[in-house]
Design a protein around this motif. Sequence first.
Motif, short mmCIF file in Angstrom:
data_model
loop_
_atom_site.label_atom_id
_atom_site.label_comp_id
_atom_site.label_asym_id
_atom_site.label_seq_id
_atom_site.Cartn_x
_atom_site.Cartn_y
_atom_site.Cartn_z
N UNK A 1 0.83 -1.19 0.00
CA UNK A 1 0.00 0.00 0.00
C UNK A 1 0.88 1.25 0.00
N UNK A 2 0.37 2.35 0.56
CA UNK A 2 1.17 3.57 0.59
C UNK A 2 1.15 4.14 1.99
N UNK A 3 2.36 4.37 2.49
CA UNK A 3 2.48 4.88 3.87
C UNK A 3 3.49 6.02 3.91
N UNK B 1 5.37 -2.30 6.85
CA UNK B 1 4.01 -1.87 6.50
C UNK B 1 3.50 -0.88 7.55
N UNK B 2 2.37 -0.25 7.22
CA UNK B 2 1.72 0.67 8.16
C UNK B 2 0.60 -0.04 8.91
N UNK C 1 -5.42 -3.76 21.41
CA UNK C 1 -4.64 -3.74 22.65
C UNK C 1 -3.62 -4.87 22.71
N UNK C 2 -3.91 -6.00 22.09
CA UNK C 2 -2.97 -7.13 22.18
C UNK C 2 -1.94 -7.11 21.06
N UNK C 3 -1.99 -6.09 20.19
CA UNK C 3 -1.01 -6.00 19.12
C UNK C 3 -1.48 -6.55 17.79
N UNK C 4 -2.73 -7.06 17.71
CA UNK C 4 -3.27 -7.44 16.40
C UNK C 4 -3.40 -6.16 15.56
N UNK C 5 -3.06 -6.26 14.27
CA UNK C 5 -2.98 -5.06 13.42
C UNK C 5 -3.93 -5.15 12.24
N UNK C 6 -4.80 -4.15 12.11
CA UNK C 6 -5.62 -4.02 10.90
C UNK C 6 -4.86 -3.14 9.93
N UNK C 7 -4.69 -3.61 8.73
CA UNK C 7 -4.00 -2.84 7.69
C UNK C 7 -4.55 -3.24 6.34
N UNK D 1 4.94 0.02 11.31
CA UNK D 1 5.30 1.38 11.77
C UNK D 1 4.03 2.21 11.81
N UNK D 2 3.71 2.75 12.97
CA UNK D 2 2.46 3.51 13.11
C UNK D 2 2.56 4.43 14.32
N UNK D 3 1.93 5.62 14.27
CA UNK D 3 1.94 6.51 15.42
C UNK D 3 1.12 5.94 16.57
#
Length: 386
Positions: free
Chosen positions: A174-176, A251-252, A258-264, A285-287
């Motif tokens: 994607x684009x980040x 990726x972004x 809360x447990x670190x699962x990531x939607x992207x 990498x995410x804020x």
Amino acid sequence: MDDATGRRPAPAPEPASRAAPVDQPSLAWVDGAIVAVDQRALPGETRVLRLTSVDQLIAAIRSLAIRGAPAIGLAGALGVALSAYRHYTDGGWDQAAVRADAARLVAARPTAVNLAWAVRRAAGRVAAGPDAVLAEALAMVEEDAATGAAAVERACELVLARVGARPTRLLTHCNTGRLATAAVGTALGVILELGRRGLVREVLVGETRPLLQGARLTAWELGQAGIAYRVCVDSAAPAAMAQGLVDCVLVGADRIAANGDVANKIGTYGLATAAARHAIPFVVVAPESTWDRATADGSGIVIEERDPAEVTAYAGVVTAPPGAAAYNPAFDVTPAELITAIVSEDRVFVPGDARPPAASDPADRERAARPAVAPTASYQRDGAAT
Ligand SMILES: CSC[C@H]1O[C@H](OP(=O)(O)O)[C@H](O)[C@@H]1O
């Protein structure tokens, strides 16, 4: 989707647009309007939109003219300012109308938590008047630039520690980059910084079907930076890993539970699965504003379902038989155990190493007070998730 009153809003009048320089900021507040790069037109044309109403802004976010989790959050916050000035007249100040607009902005795209968080933070200043709302939104734009730079620095250190301080083969999806944020970008910001240090051998860029954010936007940003890259179809990425062409995946994220699962972006889960199979570091990498500690794990993350026509056609060319159905989730969820590290401006979170970081700021405490959202969203033909 009908607005708060149940009425279907009139279509937003087309925003003004004009050509713009290549290094145009992705998003700005200019003379009482939001000026944004129309990301749908890139890489062929650098065009900016001048948005003067919340309806125009919602249409821009839903159509991905403005896209990228941090960028849509900042756009949403500026949208609250648009509404505040619109509803602030000599005769009085309709704060309820502004809050209703804020709710419509939050609903524009359900997965990226940045949108809800930023809109709510701007709306929290409504009682103080439009200037205060705008000041809060502009503060978030400044913060995004600062936090982005800090996260990029922290992630560069992690990547170099993992793969060694040598020219590295990277893969991203994607684009980040700066288009998706206020300035620096997230995962692509890391790649660009490593490139500036002469530490990128090549970047494989997943085209990112169906809207091609990788082939159109990431390739455009890498080309501008003079960094060697090749675009590949999304399904070629696991084979590239098997061929030894990838040292690290970056990726972004749109929402981190809360447990670190990531939607992207859709396709990320498959990349993480292949990276795990080949023992390749998989770095998100995410804020901090992308963390949603009110959602315990990935099963509680709303996944935006988009128009099937995005899959069955591209750029007006129909590619599937007439009437073909399509499955078009815009995101997927990568379980924490497939992720090497999640890097923000404040910390490196390594799943399995420690308990999820405690809520540390008012936004987290406010989110923690909210019930988790429904786990899925269904698609309606008008482009609105329900
Ligand atoms: C720093 S952008 C984060 C995230 O947002 C993108 O989604 P979209 O293009 O639909 O706005 C993509 O998932 C990026 O990884």
